[in-house]
Write a protein that holds these residues in place. Structure first.
Motif, mmCIF file in Angstrom:
data_model
loop_
_atom_site.group_PDB
_atom_site.id
_atom_site.type_symbol
_atom_site.label_atom_id
_atom_site.label_comp_id
_atom_site.label_asym_id
_atom_site.label_seq_id
_atom_site.Cartn_x
_atom_site.Cartn_y
_atom_site.Cartn_z
ATOM 1 N N HIS A 1 -8.641 -2.787 0.416
ATOM 2 C CA HIS A 1 -9.030 -1.930 -0.711
ATOM 3 C C HIS A 1 -8.066 -2.159 -1.869
ATOM 4 O O HIS A 1 -7.011 -2.762 -1.696
ATOM 5 N N GLY A 2 -8.420 -1.677 -3.057
ATOM 6 C CA GLY A 2 -7.487 -1.613 -4.170
ATOM 7 C C GLY A 2 -6.847 -0.233 -4.203
ATOM 8 O O GLY A 2 -6.880 0.510 -3.222
ATOM 9 N N GLN A 3 -6.266 0.118 -5.331
ATOM 10 C CA GLN A 3 -5.723 1.467 -5.530
ATOM 11 C C GLN A 3 -5.833 1.828 -6.995
ATOM 12 O O GLN A 3 -5.930 0.952 -7.863
ATOM 13 N N TYR B 1 -7.414 13.259 -6.186
ATOM 14 C CA TYR B 1 -7.629 13.242 -4.739
ATOM 15 C C TYR B 1 -7.387 14.653 -4.200
ATOM 16 O O TYR B 1 -6.668 15.454 -4.798
ATOM 17 N N ARG C 1 -10.122 10.862 -1.025
ATOM 18 C CA ARG C 1 -11.028 10.555 -2.144
ATOM 19 C C ARG C 1 -12.448 10.273 -1.665
ATOM 20 O O ARG C 1 -13.315 9.898 -2.450
ATOM 21 N N ASP D 1 0.834 -1.204 0.000
ATOM 22 C CA ASP D 1 0.000 0.000 0.000
ATOM 23 C C ASP D 1 0.873 1.261 0.000
ATOM 24 O O ASP D 1 0.652 2.192 -0.785
ATOM 25 N N GLU E 1 -10.201 0.533 -7.300
ATOM 26 C CA GLU E 1 -9.966 0.756 -5.875
ATOM 27 C C GLU E 1 -11.003 0.055 -4.994
ATOM 28 O O GLU E 1 -10.810 -0.068 -3.781
ATOM 29 N N HIS F 1 1.182 4.214 -2.913
ATOM 30 C CA HIS F 1 0.977 5.636 -2.625
ATOM 31 C C HIS F 1 2.149 6.465 -3.139
ATOM 32 O O HIS F 1 1.969 7.534 -3.737
ATOM 33 N N GLN G 1 -3.848 6.095 -4.779
ATOM 34 C CA GLN G 1 -4.728 6.326 -3.637
ATOM 35 C C GLN G 1 -6.006 5.501 -3.812
ATOM 36 O O GLN G 1 -6.228 4.863 -4.852
ATOM 37 N N HIS G 2 -6.840 5.505 -2.786
ATOM 38 C CA HIS G 2 -8.047 4.675 -2.752
ATOM 39 C C HIS G 2 -9.160 5.424 -2.028
ATOM 40 O O HIS G 2 -8.979 6.548 -1.605
#
Length: 258
Positions: A129-131, A223, A158, A86, A244, A90, A236-237
């Motif tokens: 979560h995804g991204q 975002y 987001r 993650d 995401e 980012h 980001q997610h």
């Protein structure tokens, strides 16, 4: 305050709090407590990465800890969390070389885990979560919008919660849609709740407070950058794009050879 429960820090000042605010402000019954109540003989364990447990600076080392604990007598429930994939997304975006290398490391360590646990072990692998790759919108560059706030936005970059001065709500909606209509859906708190966006069940008594007056949820690759630091995310997610919202779920049972 806009509190990052996970790190027990203020988002804007980055100062840590003396007490664990998630336990004070929004206490929950944890899965470990439920397991211990239902079957006290089951030993529950959390396995965290280096920001909490310095020895776990690789996913491989976490998997080695899992294997060692599995070898101890009795029944076990373990929760293992790995943060670096993650973080790298980012920092560098989804297709960066570091992300690809980390995926290879995770794959290798996961194979080690599967190969070394006992046959009666069940492994569940999933993500929260995804991204998606993103571009920033520096919200402080819109002073006419910012001056409608009661205090800084919260929740997610987001999926941002906005806290608006009562007499300036109409102006906020007008300005927000003028600037960001093509990138975000703006919803009043009541509509967010009606949609069950945060799930079903009994509403937390402070949910209305946490959600503010409006939420803006991303429908494009942008975002809101709200802090004043120099870091800009590339991944980001928390928005509504498929990439995401979709997450992997792998359930592996050696006993059933699956």
């Amino acid at each position: 305050k806009s509190v990052i429960f996970f790190l027990n820090k203020d988002y804007y000042s980055e100062k840590s709090f003396d007490e664990n605010l998630s336990d004070v402000v929004a206490p929950v019954t944890k899965i470990y407590e439920l397991i211990e109540e239902a079957k006290p003989s089951v030993k529950t364990t959390e396995i965290f990465p280096a920001f909490r447990e310095p020895r776990h600076d690789t996913f491989q080392k976490q998997c080695e800890t899992i294997v060692a604990l599995c070898d101890e007598p009795g029944e076990h429930f373990m929760y293992c969390y790995w943060d670096k994939l993650d973080t790298l997304m980012h920092e560098g975006g989804l297709s960066s070389p570091d992300v690809k290398a980390m995926l290879a490391e995770i794959d290798k360590a996961y194979k080690f885990l599967v190969d070394h646990v006992a046959d009666d072990t069940l492994i569940v692998l999933l993500a929260d979560h995804g991204q998606v790759d993103v571009c920033p919108i520096e919200l402080r560059r819109y002073p006419d919008l910012w001056e409608t706030f009661r205090h800084e936005p919260s929740v997610e970059s987001r999926a941002a919660a906005f806290f608006i001065q009562e007499e300036k709500k109409e102006k906020f909606v007008e300005l927000f849609n003028k600037y960001f209509r093509q990138y975000f859906i703006l919803l009043p708190r009541e509509e967010v709740l009606q949609m069950n966006l945060f799930g079903y069940g009994v509403k937390h008594p402070r949910l209305d407070e946490f959600l503010g007056d409006y939420m803006a949820i991303a429908i494009d690759h942008y975002y809101f950058k709200m802090s004043t630091d120099s870091f800009f995310m590339k991944g980001q997610h928390a928005g509504l794009l498929e990439g995401e919202m979709m997450v992997p779920l792998i359930v592996h049972s050696k006993k059933n050879n699956k």
